[in-house]
Scaffold this motif. Structure first.
Motif, PDB file in Angstrom:
ATOM      1  N   HIS A  16      -1.391 -26.350 -23.661  1.00 27.36           N
ATOM      2  CA  HIS A  16      -0.569 -25.653 -24.665  1.00 27.36           C
ATOM      3  C   HIS A  16      -1.368 -25.560 -25.957  1.00 27.36           C
ATOM      4  O   HIS A  16      -1.749 -26.583 -26.531  1.00 27.36           O
ATOM      5  CB  HIS A  16       0.734 -26.416 -24.926  1.00 27.36           C
ATOM      6  CG  HIS A  16       1.592 -26.525 -23.710  1.00 27.36           C
ATOM      7  ND1 HIS A  16       2.537 -25.574 -23.380  1.00 27.36           N
ATOM      8  CD2 HIS A  16       1.621 -27.440 -22.720  1.00 27.36           C
ATOM      9  CE1 HIS A  16       3.123 -25.922 -22.243  1.00 27.36           C
ATOM     10  NE2 HIS A  16       2.589 -27.054 -21.816  1.00 27.36           N
ATOM     11  N   ARG A  18      -0.267 -23.203 -28.479  1.00 26.53           N
ATOM     12  CA  ARG A  18       0.644 -22.657 -29.510  1.00 26.53           C
ATOM     13  C   ARG A  18       0.012 -21.435 -30.189  1.00 26.53           C
ATOM     14  O   ARG A  18      -0.818 -20.753 -29.624  1.00 26.53           O
ATOM     15  CB  ARG A  18       1.037 -23.729 -30.553  1.00 26.53           C
ATOM     16  CG  ARG A  18       1.376 -25.105 -29.986  1.00 26.53           C
ATOM     17  CD  ARG A  18       2.552 -25.095 -29.024  1.00 26.53           C
ATOM     18  NE  ARG A  18       2.953 -26.454 -28.690  1.00 26.53           N
ATOM     19  CZ  ARG A  18       3.650 -26.778 -27.604  1.00 26.53           C
ATOM     20  NH1 ARG A  18       3.993 -25.861 -26.709  1.00 26.53           N
ATOM     21  NH2 ARG A  18       4.009 -28.016 -27.377  1.00 26.53           N
ATOM     22  N   ASN A  42       4.281 -20.416 -23.058  1.00 23.76           N
ATOM     23  CA  ASN A  42       5.625 -20.685 -23.612  1.00 23.76           C
ATOM     24  C   ASN A  42       5.631 -20.677 -25.134  1.00 23.76           C
ATOM     25  O   ASN A  42       6.015 -21.636 -25.785  1.00 23.76           O
ATOM     26  CB  ASN A  42       6.201 -22.003 -23.062  1.00 23.76           C
ATOM     27  CG  ASN A  42       5.391 -23.235 -23.432  1.00 23.76           C
ATOM     28  OD1 ASN A  42       4.186 -23.148 -23.623  1.00 23.76           O
ATOM     29  ND2 ASN A  42       6.044 -24.377 -23.531  1.00 23.76           N
ATOM     30  N   THR A 107      12.298 -27.227 -20.057  1.00 23.19           N
ATOM     31  CA  THR A 107      11.403 -27.882 -21.015  1.00 23.19           C
ATOM     32  C   THR A 107      11.279 -27.037 -22.272  1.00 23.19           C
ATOM     33  O   THR A 107      12.031 -26.072 -22.452  1.00 23.19           O
ATOM     34  CB  THR A 107      10.028 -28.158 -20.341  1.00 23.19           C
ATOM     35  OG1 THR A 107       9.221 -28.940 -21.228  1.00 23.19           O
ATOM     36  CG2 THR A 107       9.297 -26.871 -19.982  1.00 23.19           C
ATOM     37  N   THR A 108      10.324 -27.388 -23.136  1.00 24.15           N
ATOM     38  CA  THR A 108      10.123 -26.691 -24.405  1.00 24.15           C
ATOM     39  C   THR A 108      10.017 -25.167 -24.198  1.00 24.15           C
ATOM     40  O   THR A 108       9.204 -24.712 -23.382  1.00 24.15           O
ATOM     41  CB  THR A 108       8.809 -27.186 -25.067  1.00 24.15           C
ATOM     42  OG1 THR A 108       8.809 -28.614 -25.071  1.00 24.15           O
ATOM     43  CG2 THR A 108       8.666 -26.665 -26.476  1.00 24.15           C
ATOM     44  N   LEU A 220       7.698 -33.951 -20.799  1.00 22.25           N
ATOM     45  CA  LEU A 220       8.370 -33.498 -19.588  1.00 22.25           C
ATOM     46  C   LEU A 220       7.347 -32.969 -18.610  1.00 22.25           C
ATOM     47  O   LEU A 220       6.415 -32.276 -19.039  1.00 22.25           O
ATOM     48  CB  LEU A 220       9.406 -32.413 -19.928  1.00 22.25           C
ATOM     49  CG  LEU A 220      10.657 -32.953 -20.621  1.00 22.25           C
ATOM     50  CD1 LEU A 220      11.537 -31.821 -21.111  1.00 22.25           C
ATOM     51  CD2 LEU A 220      11.450 -33.879 -19.689  1.00 22.25           C
ATOM     52  N   ASP A 248      -1.846 -30.826 -19.842  1.00 22.72           N
ATOM     53  CA  ASP A 248      -0.536 -30.571 -20.447  1.00 22.72           C
ATOM     54  C   ASP A 248      -0.511 -31.071 -21.891  1.00 22.72           C
ATOM     55  O   ASP A 248       0.541 -31.457 -22.392  1.00 22.72           O
ATOM     56  CB  ASP A 248       0.586 -31.214 -19.621  1.00 22.72           C
ATOM     57  CG  ASP A 248       1.961 -30.681 -19.999  1.00 22.72           C
ATOM     58  OD1 ASP A 248       2.031 -29.597 -20.615  1.00 22.72           O
ATOM     59  OD2 ASP A 248       2.956 -31.362 -19.691  1.00 22.72           O
ATOM     60  N   HIS A 252       3.160 -31.124 -30.881  1.00 22.81           N
ATOM     61  CA  HIS A 252       4.329 -30.890 -31.736  1.00 22.81           C
ATOM     62  C   HIS A 252       4.065 -31.681 -33.007  1.00 22.81           C
ATOM     63  O   HIS A 252       3.526 -32.788 -32.938  1.00 22.81           O
ATOM     64  CB  HIS A 252       5.616 -31.432 -31.094  1.00 22.81           C
ATOM     65  CG  HIS A 252       6.018 -30.726 -29.837  1.00 22.81           C
ATOM     66  ND1 HIS A 252       6.758 -29.555 -29.839  1.00 22.81           N
ATOM     67  CD2 HIS A 252       5.786 -31.011 -28.543  1.00 22.81           C
ATOM     68  CE1 HIS A 252       6.967 -29.162 -28.592  1.00 22.81           C
ATOM     69  NE2 HIS A 252       6.381 -30.025 -27.776  1.00 22.81           N
ATOM     70  N   ALA A 264       9.477 -32.729 -26.507  1.00 21.13           N
ATOM     71  CA  ALA A 264       8.704 -33.304 -25.393  1.00 21.13           C
ATOM     72  C   ALA A 264       7.265 -32.836 -25.477  1.00 21.13           C
ATOM     73  O   ALA A 264       7.012 -31.646 -25.658  1.00 21.13           O
ATOM     74  CB  ALA A 264       9.314 -32.852 -24.072  1.00 21.13           C
TER      75      ALA A 264
HETATM   76  C1  NCD Z   1       5.509 -28.813 -23.032  1.00 22.09           C
HETATM   77  C2  NCD Z   1       5.548 -28.128 -24.385  1.00 22.09           C
HETATM   78  O1  NCD Z   1       5.783 -28.809 -25.387  1.00 22.09           O
HETATM   79  O2  NCD Z   1       5.331 -26.916 -24.437  1.00 22.09           O
HETATM   80  N1  NCD Z   1       6.067 -30.122 -23.161  1.00 22.09           N
HETATM   81  C3  NCD Z   1       5.856 -31.183 -22.354  1.00 22.09           C
HETATM   82  O3  NCD Z   1       6.502 -32.226 -22.535  1.00 22.09           O
HETATM   83  N2  NCD Z   1       4.995 -31.133 -21.372  1.00 22.09           N
HETATM   84  C4  NCD Z   1       6.200 -27.990 -22.018  1.00 22.09           C
HETATM   85  C5  NCD Z   1       5.940 -28.416 -20.587  1.00 22.09           C
HETATM   86  O4  NCD Z   1       4.837 -28.244 -20.067  1.00 22.09           O
HETATM   87  O5  NCD Z   1       6.871 -28.934 -19.953  1.00 22.09           O
END
Ligand code: NCD
Ligand code: ZN
Length: 347
Positions: A16, A18, A42, A107-108, A220, A248, A252, A264
């Protein structure tokens, strides 16, 4: 004793990044060590079309440090309105490398995800035909199902029926957290793989909940009991090509993690490679690290193994990382394994 290890430049097959100031802040952390990453779609709003993926890719490239050697591998976020022809065109143009299925609400930023898999069958059929992988967040969202059982229930009630219906679909079970996930991944042939995160090799649910709640260990799918962590460690170090790294890493800002309804995600981009060297050494499997981080994911995604290398070295003094990464969006806590790590990436 091995104290130096040279491996092909690794790939992070679930990341991720962002957008905006957060993207600019976290991207250098990944680009420092990784040559490629599968970029999760996402965002708010999510990346749902070929044009959206092209635009997001351009923003990532613009945020890359000048001397970086990093290629983002884009994905599309599957919705019940996704157009199979757009997906096929994005794949044919080399814009995307996978499509991501989030069960709606799992999830997020997943509220726009899929409620009923049968509604996306035409897209999945097209993907099976063209060999485009589907990355799946394997959790049911039924509030009646205990959060620690959601992965196992998803495998039985959604994933297995889907794979029986479309056996030629190439599937990546993302961030597996259970022995059931490990076992199920082993039932598949060449068209089934599973990513494993760094943090799920290190923490179990006690780390989150015992001795005070630790929001920076909450992600998550949530970490499960110790027996599951041990199954994941065995899988990651087994040398089986079906298991490969997807960190992953999910940043945040601290204000949203340390919150009455905390987000998460664990942020591991900064220290993943030394942490993995530590884990693989503990299991006497350092010779299998390169498969897990640099070869098996590339093979599944039909990409060449990097010709560049990464050198990990071990010293007598523990490697120190900052507690937080300062991003323009705010501070992000870097995953703290809770034990000293003597490995580092040699610059
Ligand atoms: C992820 C997120 O913050 O985009 N969060 C996480 O806990 N892994 C979303 C995801 O992959 O489930
Ligand atoms: Zn994720």
């Amino acid at each position: 004793m091995t104290d130096r290890l040279t491996i092909p430049r690794p790939d992070d097959m679930h990341l991720h990044l962002r957008d905006g100031a957060m993207l600019a802040g976290v991207l250098p952390e990944t680009a420092r060590h990784f040559g490629r990453a599968i970029i999760m779609p996402n965002l708010v709003p999510p990346v749902v079309t070929m044009a959206g993926a092209q635009a997001y890719r351009a923003r990532i490239m613009a945020a890359l440090p000048k001397d970086a050697d990093f290629t983002p591998l884009m994905t599309l976020y599957l919705t019940e309105g996704t157009d199979a022809a757009d997906v096929a065109a994005a794949h044919a143009a080399g814009v995307i490398h996978a499509v991501k299925l989030y069960p709606a609400g799992a999830t997020t930023n997943s509220h726009g995800g899929v409620r009923d898999v049968t509604r996306v069958l035409p897209v999945l059929e097209k993907m099976a035909e063209i060999g485009l992988p589907l990355c799946i967040h394997n959790e049911v969202t039924d509030p009646e199902v205990d959060i620690f059982d959601r992965e196992a229930v998803f495998i039985d009630t959604v994933l297995d029926p889907l794979r029986r219906r479309l056996p030629s679909l190439r599937v990546v079970m993302e961030h597996i957290t259970t022995s059931q996930g490990v076992d199920y991944a082993r039932t598949g042939g060449d068209n089934l793989a599973a990513t494993i995160t760094t943090h799920h090799l290190i923490i179990n649910r006690n780390h989150i909940l015992s001795g005070g709640i630790k929001p920076h260990y909450y992600c998550l799918p949530v970490a499960k009991r110790e027996s599951h962590r041990l199954a994941l460690r065995q899988a990651a170090t087994s040398g089986e090509a079906r298991f490969f790294l997807g960190t992953d890493s999910a940043p945040h800002i601290d204000a949203l993690k340390e919150h009455s309804c905390g987000c998460a995600g664990c942020f591991t981009a900064t220290n993943t490679m030394p942490l993995l060297a530590h884990v693989f050494e503990e299991l006497d499997a350092l010779d299998r690290l390169a498969g897990f981080t640099s070869r098996f994911g590339a093979a599944f995604y039909r990409l060449p193994v990097s010709e560049k290398t990464l050198i990990l070295s071990k010293s007598d003094t523990a490697t120190i990382w900052p507690e937080k990464l300062d991003t323009g969006a705010g501070p992000v806590t870097i995953f703290n394994p809770g034990f000293p790590v003597f490995w580092q990436v040699t610059p």
